[in-house]
Design a protein around this motif. Structure first.
Motif, PDB file in Angstrom:
ATOM      1  N   CYS A 117       0.814  -1.231   0.000  1.00  0.00           N
ATOM      2  CA  CYS A 117       0.000   0.000   0.000  1.00  0.00           C
ATOM      3  C   CYS A 117       0.838   1.269   0.000  1.00  0.00           C
ATOM      4  CB  CYS A 117      -0.950  -0.018   1.192  1.00  0.00           C
ATOM      5  SG  CYS A 117      -0.136  -0.196   2.775  1.00  0.00           S
ATOM      6  N   ASP A 118       0.164   2.363  -0.329  1.00  0.00           N
ATOM      7  CA  ASP A 118       0.789   3.688  -0.369  1.00  0.00           C
ATOM      8  C   ASP A 118       0.178   4.507   0.771  1.00  0.00           C
ATOM      9  OD1 ASP A 118      -1.738   3.709  -1.574  1.00  0.00           O
ATOM     10  OD2 ASP A 118      -1.247   5.287  -3.008  1.00  0.00           O
ATOM     11  N   THR A 119       0.476   4.092   1.986  1.00  0.00           N
ATOM     12  CA  THR A 119      -0.294   4.478   3.173  1.00  0.00           C
ATOM     13  C   THR A 119      -0.663   5.954   3.270  1.00  0.00           C
ATOM     14  OG1 THR A 119       0.799   2.637   4.176  1.00  0.00           O
ATOM     15  CG2 THR A 119      -0.477   4.055   5.650  1.00  0.00           C
ATOM     16  N   ILE A 139      -4.675   8.205   3.656  1.00  0.00           N
ATOM     17  CA  ILE A 139      -5.759   8.241   4.643  1.00  0.00           C
ATOM     18  C   ILE A 139      -6.638   6.987   4.557  1.00  0.00           C
ATOM     19  CG2 ILE A 139      -7.793   9.529   5.404  1.00  0.00           C
ATOM     20  CD1 ILE A 139      -6.310  12.098   4.371  1.00  0.00           C
ATOM     21  N   ASP A 140      -7.071   6.646   3.343  1.00  0.00           N
ATOM     22  CA  ASP A 140      -7.962   5.472   3.261  1.00  0.00           C
ATOM     23  C   ASP A 140      -7.190   4.164   3.452  1.00  0.00           C
ATOM     24  OD1 ASP A 140      -6.834   5.976   0.682  1.00  0.00           O
ATOM     25  OD2 ASP A 140      -8.388   4.774  -0.261  1.00  0.00           O
ATOM     26  N   ASP A 141      -5.915   4.142   3.042  1.00  0.00           N
ATOM     27  CA  ASP A 141      -5.087   2.957   3.316  1.00  0.00           C
ATOM     28  C   ASP A 141      -5.012   2.738   4.827  1.00  0.00           C
ATOM     29  OD1 ASP A 141      -3.137   2.637   0.562  1.00  0.00           O
ATOM     30  OD2 ASP A 141      -3.929   4.622   0.978  1.00  0.00           O
ATOM     31  N   SER A 142      -4.876   3.847   5.569  1.00  0.00           N
ATOM     32  CA  SER A 142      -4.687   3.678   7.015  1.00  0.00           C
ATOM     33  C   SER A 142      -5.938   3.090   7.659  1.00  0.00           C
ATOM     34  CB  SER A 142      -4.242   4.984   7.692  1.00  0.00           C
ATOM     35  OG  SER A 142      -5.207   5.988   7.561  1.00  0.00           O
ATOM     36  N   GLY A 190       2.776   6.711  -4.173  1.00  0.00           N
ATOM     37  CA  GLY A 190       1.404   6.970  -4.640  1.00  0.00           C
ATOM     38  C   GLY A 190       0.832   8.157  -3.908  1.00  0.00           C
ATOM     39  N   ASN A 191       0.155   7.891  -2.810  1.00  0.00           N
ATOM     40  CA  ASN A 191      -0.394   8.993  -2.021  1.00  0.00           C
ATOM     41  C   ASN A 191       0.735   9.859  -1.469  1.00  0.00           C
ATOM     42  OD1 ASN A 191      -3.050   8.150  -2.387  1.00  0.00           O
ATOM     43  ND2 ASN A 191      -2.903   6.711  -0.684  1.00  0.00           N
ATOM     44  N   CYS A 192       1.881   9.226  -1.228  1.00  0.00           N
ATOM     45  CA  CYS A 192       3.083   9.913  -0.744  1.00  0.00           C
ATOM     46  C   CYS A 192       4.272   9.076  -1.238  1.00  0.00           C
ATOM     47  CB  CYS A 192       3.053  10.017   0.784  1.00  0.00           C
ATOM     48  SG  CYS A 192       2.771   8.444   1.615  1.00  0.00           S
ATOM     49  N   THR A 229      -3.374  -5.424  -2.726  1.00  0.00           N
ATOM     50  CA  THR A 229      -2.685  -4.200  -3.133  1.00  0.00           C
ATOM     51  C   THR A 229      -3.668  -3.036  -3.084  1.00  0.00           C
ATOM     52  OG1 THR A 229      -3.050  -4.426  -5.522  1.00  0.00           O
ATOM     53  CG2 THR A 229      -1.093  -5.475  -4.650  1.00  0.00           C
ATOM     54  N   LEU A 230      -3.195  -1.949  -2.473  1.00  0.00           N
ATOM     55  CA  LEU A 230      -4.047  -0.765  -2.275  1.00  0.00           C
ATOM     56  C   LEU A 230      -3.413   0.458  -2.928  1.00  0.00           C
ATOM     57  CD1 LEU A 230      -4.765  -1.323   1.553  1.00  0.00           C
ATOM     58  CD2 LEU A 230      -6.140  -2.100  -0.392  1.00  0.00           C
ATOM     59  N   GLY A 231      -2.446   0.204  -3.796  1.00  0.00           N
ATOM     60  CA  GLY A 231      -1.762   1.309  -4.470  1.00  0.00           C
ATOM     61  C   GLY A 231      -1.317   0.846  -5.848  1.00  0.00           C
ATOM     62  N   ARG A 232      -0.311   1.512  -6.376  1.00  0.00           N
ATOM     63  CA  ARG A 232       0.243   1.109  -7.684  1.00  0.00           C
ATOM     64  C   ARG A 232       0.762  -0.328  -7.577  1.00  0.00           C
ATOM     65  NH1 ARG A 232      -1.580   6.008  -6.858  1.00  0.00           N
ATOM     66  NH2 ARG A 232      -0.793   7.636  -8.204  1.00  0.00           N
ATOM     67  N   ALA A 263      -6.773   6.105 -10.060  1.00  0.00           N
ATOM     68  CA  ALA A 263      -5.406   6.528  -9.722  1.00  0.00           C
ATOM     69  C   ALA A 263      -4.401   5.379  -9.562  1.00  0.00           C
ATOM     70  CB  ALA A 263      -5.431   7.363  -8.439  1.00  0.00           C
ATOM     71  N   ASN A 264      -4.776   4.290  -8.913  1.00  0.00           N
ATOM     72  CA  ASN A 264      -3.786   3.220  -8.672  1.00  0.00           C
ATOM     73  C   ASN A 264      -3.337   2.565  -9.974  1.00  0.00           C
ATOM     74  OD1 ASN A 264      -3.851   3.616  -5.936  1.00  0.00           O
ATOM     75  ND2 ASN A 264      -5.260   1.932  -5.508  1.00  0.00           N
ATOM     76  N   ILE A 265      -4.249   2.413 -10.909  1.00  0.00           N
ATOM     77  CA  ILE A 265      -3.889   1.780 -12.183  1.00  0.00           C
ATOM     78  C   ILE A 265      -3.268   2.841 -13.104  1.00  0.00           C
ATOM     79  CG2 ILE A 265      -4.725   0.347 -14.108  1.00  0.00           C
ATOM     80  CD1 ILE A 265      -5.007  -0.965 -11.331  1.00  0.00           C
ATOM     81  N   HIS A 271     -12.451   3.594  -0.461  1.00  0.00           N
ATOM     82  CA  HIS A 271     -11.703   2.818  -1.458  1.00  0.00           C
ATOM     83  C   HIS A 271     -11.004   1.599  -0.820  1.00  0.00           C
ATOM     84  CE1 HIS A 271     -12.438   5.928  -4.394  1.00  0.00           C
ATOM     85  NE2 HIS A 271     -11.760   6.843  -3.740  1.00  0.00           N
ATOM     86  N   ASP A 272      -9.871   1.859  -0.188  1.00  0.00           N
ATOM     87  CA  ASP A 272      -9.038   0.745   0.301  1.00  0.00           C
ATOM     88  C   ASP A 272      -9.712  -0.100   1.394  1.00  0.00           C
ATOM     89  OD1 ASP A 272      -7.199   1.650  -1.492  1.00  0.00           O
ATOM     90  OD2 ASP A 272      -5.997   2.734  -0.033  1.00  0.00           O
ATOM     91  N   PRO A 273     -10.450   0.525   2.310  1.00  0.00           N
ATOM     92  CA  PRO A 273     -11.086  -0.310   3.347  1.00  0.00           C
ATOM     93  C   PRO A 273     -12.088  -1.302   2.748  1.00  0.00           C
ATOM     94  CG  PRO A 273     -11.073   1.998   4.012  1.00  0.00           C
ATOM     95  CD  PRO A 273     -10.656   1.963   2.577  1.00  0.00           C
TER      96      PRO A 273
END
Ligand code: RIB
Ligand code: CA
Length: 315
Positions: free
Chosen positions: A11-13, A15-18, A40-42, A125-128, A168-170, A247-249
């Motif tokens: 993941c790209d930790t 807000i929603d990843d967290s 990703g997010n950061c 996977t929650l990011g790229r 965004a992730n794809i 999204h991620d949750p």
């Protein structure tokens, strides 16, 4: 407990990843084996630090947390600072963690764990998908070694969030996503069709603060703070009022409770070129492309039931 699902989370930790990490960490029927970070997010470094601090909030045991790729397979990275803030978690300052970064990077850790636990681990996977694409280069048997791939990304019918039908992730690494989807994982896609339409509201957060159990109060206080800027962004970007998409949750929830979604399996591919199309997932309902692996697309969920089930984990 029998039937505990063992996860590697990439993941790209942000807000929603967290929220997804907290949910996974609190569910008794999930065990997080490792967290791999990706840009990703950061940045990937910041994402790894964020993951450590998030696990600290719920006192999760020490597990490997690795730093991963900081740019896509082709081109340069951009970070979603406008969505998740400069530190990825909405500017919330959490205490430094005593956890140490894993000596292996995300790619090597992924390969090592998959080889050591053939057929055992679910990859979420929650990011790229950059780390996974690079891991495939080292270990082409990855789709056989990994039990299942659940990924948050893409969209089939819902409008995209970075281009007309691109998520965004794809869109953040189309080539990596294409390599991963073509590799033949047993895969489930949780995309904007269901995540953009599932909303966490201000009322939900009030309910959570009033009903969470004592040991999760720190995590809930963090969420309430971090979600302020996320609600504001979603208001500005999509006119949402006092709520945000989940999204991620949702991807994490559907990993543990897949029966909460209606899944259709279609041959799928990812466009890697085009100003408006790079990162667009194409499914071929005509079945003209027998060489495209099947992808399970989650096309419907009971939105309220999903949100309530996520919140229940904190109680
Ligand atoms: O498009 C939503 C996705 O992009 C989520 O995973 C979010 O965290 C960002 O990575
Ligand atoms: Ca994410």
């Amino acid at each position: 407990m029998d039937n505990i699902k063992r996860l590697i989370i990439d993941c790209d930790t942000g807000i929603d990843d967290s929220l997804a990490l907290l949910f996974a960490g609190l569910r008794k029927d999930l065990k997080i084996e490792a967290i791999c970070s990706v840009f990703g997010n950061c940045s990937a470094h910041q994402a790894a630090l964020n993951s450590m601090k998030i696990l600290d909030l719920i006192g999760y045991p020490d597990i490997p947390i690795a730093e991963g790729e900081n740019k896509p397979l082709i081109g340069e990275a951009s970070f979603a600072v406008n969505v998740h803030g400069a530190n990825g978690i909405g500017g919330v300052e959490l205490p430094e963690s005593r956890r140490k970064l894993c000596e292996l990077n995300s790619v090597d850790l992924l390969v090592k764990l998959a080889r050591e636990n053939p057929g055992e681990l679910i990859l979420v996977t929650l990011g790229r998908m950059t780390n996974v694409a690079l891991a495939l280069k080292i270990e082409p048997r990855l789709p056989k070694l990994i039990k299942k791939l659940v990924f948050m990304g893409g969209t089939i019918y819902q409008e995209g969030n970075v281009a007309p039908f691109v998520e965004a992730n794809i869109g953040g690494d189309p080539l990596a996503a294409q390599k991963v989807l073509q590799a033949g994982f047993d895969s489930i896609q949780v995309g904007l069709d269901v995540t953009q339409t599932t909303h966490l509201t201000g009322e939900d957060l009030k309910w959570l603060a009033a009903n969470c159990c004592k040991e999760n109060e720190k995590a809930v206080a963090y969420l309430r703070q971090a979600l302020v800027s996320y609600f504001a962004f979603n208001h500005e970007a999509s006119g949402m009022v006092d709520c945000c998409p989940v999204h991620d949750p949702l991807a994490m929830l559907l990993t543990v409770e897949p029966q909460l979604g209606r899944i259709e399996y279609w041959p799928a591919s990812v466009e890697t070129k085009g100003r408006y199309t790079a990162g667009q997932i194409i499914i071929d309902k005509r079945l003209h492309h027998e060489d495209w692996p099947l992808m399970g697309c989650v096309l419907e969920v009971d939105h309220r039931k999903c949100v309530e089930t996520i919140l229940q984990a904190f109680c």
